[in-house]
Design a protein around this motif. Structure first.
Motif, PDB file in Angstrom:
ATOM      1  N   ALA A  59       0.830  -1.205   0.000  1.00 60.22           N
ATOM      2  CA  ALA A  59       0.000   0.000   0.000  1.00 60.22           C
ATOM      3  C   ALA A  59       0.864   1.253   0.000  1.00 60.22           C
ATOM      4  O   ALA A  59       0.578   2.222  -0.720  1.00 60.22           O
ATOM      5  CB  ALA A  59      -0.933  -0.003   1.210  1.00 60.22           C
ATOM      6  N   VAL A  60       1.935   1.248   0.778  1.00 53.84           N
ATOM      7  CA  VAL A  60       2.839   2.405   0.837  1.00 53.84           C
ATOM      8  C   VAL A  60       3.492   2.622  -0.526  1.00 53.84           C
ATOM      9  O   VAL A  60       3.552   3.754  -1.020  1.00 53.84           O
ATOM     10  CB  VAL A  60       3.894   2.220   1.947  1.00 53.84           C
ATOM     11  CG1 VAL A  60       5.013   3.233   1.812  1.00 53.84           C
ATOM     12  CG2 VAL A  60       3.244   2.332   3.308  1.00 53.84           C
ATOM     13  N   VAL A  61       3.973   1.562  -1.142  1.00 50.32           N
ATOM     14  CA  VAL A  61       4.605   1.689  -2.464  1.00 50.32           C
ATOM     15  C   VAL A  61       3.613   2.256  -3.469  1.00 50.32           C
ATOM     16  O   VAL A  61       3.955   3.112  -4.285  1.00 50.32           O
ATOM     17  CB  VAL A  61       5.172   0.332  -2.930  1.00 50.32           C
ATOM     18  CG1 VAL A  61       5.566   0.372  -4.397  1.00 50.32           C
ATOM     19  CG2 VAL A  61       6.360  -0.065  -2.078  1.00 50.32           C
ATOM     20  N   ARG A  62       2.376   1.801  -3.410  1.00 54.30           N
ATOM     21  CA  ARG A  62       1.350   2.296  -4.332  1.00 54.30           C
ATOM     22  C   ARG A  62       1.108   3.792  -4.121  1.00 54.30           C
ATOM     23  O   ARG A  62       0.986   4.558  -5.078  1.00 54.30           O
ATOM     24  CB  ARG A  62       0.065   1.508  -4.123  1.00 54.30           C
ATOM     25  CG  ARG A  62      -1.075   1.904  -5.027  1.00 54.30           C
ATOM     26  CD  ARG A  62      -0.748   1.560  -6.492  1.00 54.30           C
ATOM     27  NE  ARG A  62      -1.825   1.850  -7.357  1.00 54.30           N
ATOM     28  CZ  ARG A  62      -2.725   0.965  -7.784  1.00 54.30           C
ATOM     29  NH1 ARG A  62      -2.637  -0.286  -7.409  1.00 54.30           N
ATOM     30  NH2 ARG A  62      -3.684   1.324  -8.575  1.00 54.30           N
ATOM     31  N   LEU A  63       1.049   4.227  -2.862  1.00 51.49           N
ATOM     32  CA  LEU A  63       0.859   5.644  -2.563  1.00 51.49           C
ATOM     33  C   LEU A  63       2.041   6.477  -3.050  1.00 51.49           C
ATOM     34  O   LEU A  63       1.857   7.592  -3.550  1.00 51.49           O
ATOM     35  CB  LEU A  63       0.639   5.852  -1.063  1.00 51.49           C
ATOM     36  CG  LEU A  63      -0.691   5.341  -0.519  1.00 51.49           C
ATOM     37  CD1 LEU A  63      -0.684   5.368   1.005  1.00 51.49           C
ATOM     38  CD2 LEU A  63      -1.853   6.148  -1.073  1.00 51.49           C
ATOM     39  N   VAL A  64       3.244   5.940  -2.935  1.00 58.34           N
ATOM     40  CA  VAL A  64       4.433   6.638  -3.435  1.00 58.34           C
ATOM     41  C   VAL A  64       4.354   6.754  -4.952  1.00 58.34           C
ATOM     42  O   VAL A  64       4.586   7.828  -5.523  1.00 58.34           O
ATOM     43  CB  VAL A  64       5.729   5.915  -2.997  1.00 58.34           C
ATOM     44  CG1 VAL A  64       6.936   6.477  -3.713  1.00 58.34           C
ATOM     45  CG2 VAL A  64       5.909   6.019  -1.492  1.00 58.34           C
ATOM     46  N   GLU A  65       4.012   5.667  -5.619  1.00 58.43           N
ATOM     47  CA  GLU A  65       3.888   5.682  -7.081  1.00 58.43           C
ATOM     48  C   GLU A  65       2.834   6.668  -7.558  1.00 58.43           C
ATOM     49  O   GLU A  65       2.977   7.298  -8.603  1.00 58.43           O
ATOM     50  CB  GLU A  65       3.545   4.279  -7.595  1.00 58.43           C
ATOM     51  CG  GLU A  65       4.687   3.296  -7.490  1.00 58.43           C
ATOM     52  CD  GLU A  65       4.280   1.882  -7.851  1.00 58.43           C
ATOM     53  OE1 GLU A  65       3.064   1.604  -7.988  1.00 58.43           O
ATOM     54  OE2 GLU A  65       5.180   1.040  -7.985  1.00 58.43           O
ATOM     55  N   ASP A  66       1.757   6.809  -6.791  1.00 62.31           N
ATOM     56  CA  ASP A  66       0.672   7.729  -7.155  1.00 62.31           C
ATOM     57  C   ASP A  66       0.972   9.167  -6.747  1.00 62.31           C
ATOM     58  O   ASP A  66       0.143  10.058  -6.944  1.00 62.31           O
ATOM     59  CB  ASP A  66      -0.647   7.288  -6.507  1.00 62.31           C
ATOM     60  CG  ASP A  66      -1.195   5.997  -7.114  1.00 62.31           C
ATOM     61  OD1 ASP A  66      -0.696   5.572  -8.175  1.00 62.31           O
ATOM     62  OD2 ASP A  66      -2.113   5.422  -6.507  1.00 62.31           O
ATOM     63  N   GLY A  67       2.148   9.405  -6.136  1.00 62.68           N
ATOM     64  CA  GLY A  67       2.525  10.751  -5.730  1.00 62.68           C
ATOM     65  C   GLY A  67       1.787  11.254  -4.498  1.00 62.68           C
ATOM     66  O   GLY A  67       1.775  12.446  -4.212  1.00 62.68           O
ATOM     67  N   LYS A  68       1.167  10.352  -3.734  1.00 65.51           N
ATOM     68  CA  LYS A  68       0.396  10.747  -2.558  1.00 65.51           C
ATOM     69  C   LYS A  68       1.188  10.629  -1.269  1.00 65.51           C
ATOM     70  O   LYS A  68       0.705  11.022  -0.208  1.00 65.51           O
ATOM     71  CB  LYS A  68      -0.868   9.894  -2.461  1.00 65.51           C
ATOM     72  CG  LYS A  68      -1.811  10.112  -3.632  1.00 65.51           C
ATOM     73  CD  LYS A  68      -3.017   9.232  -3.525  1.00 65.51           C
ATOM     74  CE  LYS A  68      -3.941   9.478  -4.721  1.00 65.51           C
ATOM     75  NZ  LYS A  68      -5.103   8.609  -4.691  1.00 65.51           N
ATOM     76  N   LEU A  69       2.406  10.087  -1.353  1.00 62.81           N
ATOM     77  CA  LEU A  69       3.224   9.880  -0.170  1.00 62.81           C
ATOM     78  C   LEU A  69       4.686   9.981  -0.567  1.00 62.81           C
ATOM     79  O   LEU A  69       5.076   9.559  -1.653  1.00 62.81           O
ATOM     80  CB  LEU A  69       2.940   8.494   0.422  1.00 62.81           C
ATOM     81  CG  LEU A  69       3.680   8.103   1.686  1.00 62.81           C
ATOM     82  CD1 LEU A  69       3.253   8.990   2.850  1.00 62.81           C
ATOM     83  CD2 LEU A  69       3.399   6.652   2.022  1.00 62.81           C
ATOM     84  N   ASP A  70       5.479  10.560   0.305  1.00 66.38           N
ATOM     85  CA  ASP A  70       6.923  10.659   0.111  1.00 66.38           C
ATOM     86  C   ASP A  70       7.583   9.855   1.222  1.00 66.38           C
ATOM     87  O   ASP A  70       7.283  10.060   2.402  1.00 66.38           O
ATOM     88  CB  ASP A  70       7.351  12.128   0.175  1.00 66.38           C
ATOM     89  CG  ASP A  70       8.836  12.325  -0.045  1.00 66.38           C
ATOM     90  OD1 ASP A  70       9.597  11.336  -0.059  1.00 66.38           O
ATOM     91  OD2 ASP A  70       9.245  13.482  -0.196  1.00 66.38           O
TER      92      ASP A  70
END
Length: 94
Positions: A59-70
């Motif tokens: 889930a974290v990797v997906r959020l990073v890929e979507d630009g929603k998390l750094d």
């Protein structure tokens, strides 16, 4: 799924397959309560095990890929509604 349950000695489990946000398949296998012979349903609840770490990481990797998390953002900047139990955050690397 039946082979996996037998191989690992697990009494029951649920399997779901989703694509593009749509549930394609959901089924329970084995027993939710082996003693009472209660079968697993697709919506049966289970305790989290070590798989929680894998799902969280995905889930974290997906959020990073979507630009929603750094990944360099401190966790407490994101979870700002929580406070430490003892008034101290502990490890600053969090």
């Amino acid at each position: 799924m039946q082979q996996a349950l037998a191989r690992y000695g697990v009494k029951g489990g649920a399997l779901a397959v989703a694509k593009d946000g749509h549930l394609l398949f959901a089924r329970g296998y084995g027993f939710a309560d082996a003693e009472a012979q209660t079968p697993v349903q697709p919506d049966s609840l289970f305790r989290w095990g070590s798989i929680a770490k894998t799902l969280t990481a995905a889930a974290v990797v997906r959020l990073v890929e979507d630009g929603k998390l750094d990944l360099d953002t401190p966790v407490w900047n994101i979870l700002s509604q929580y406070s430490p139990y003892n008034g101290k955050w502990g490890d600053s690397r969090l």
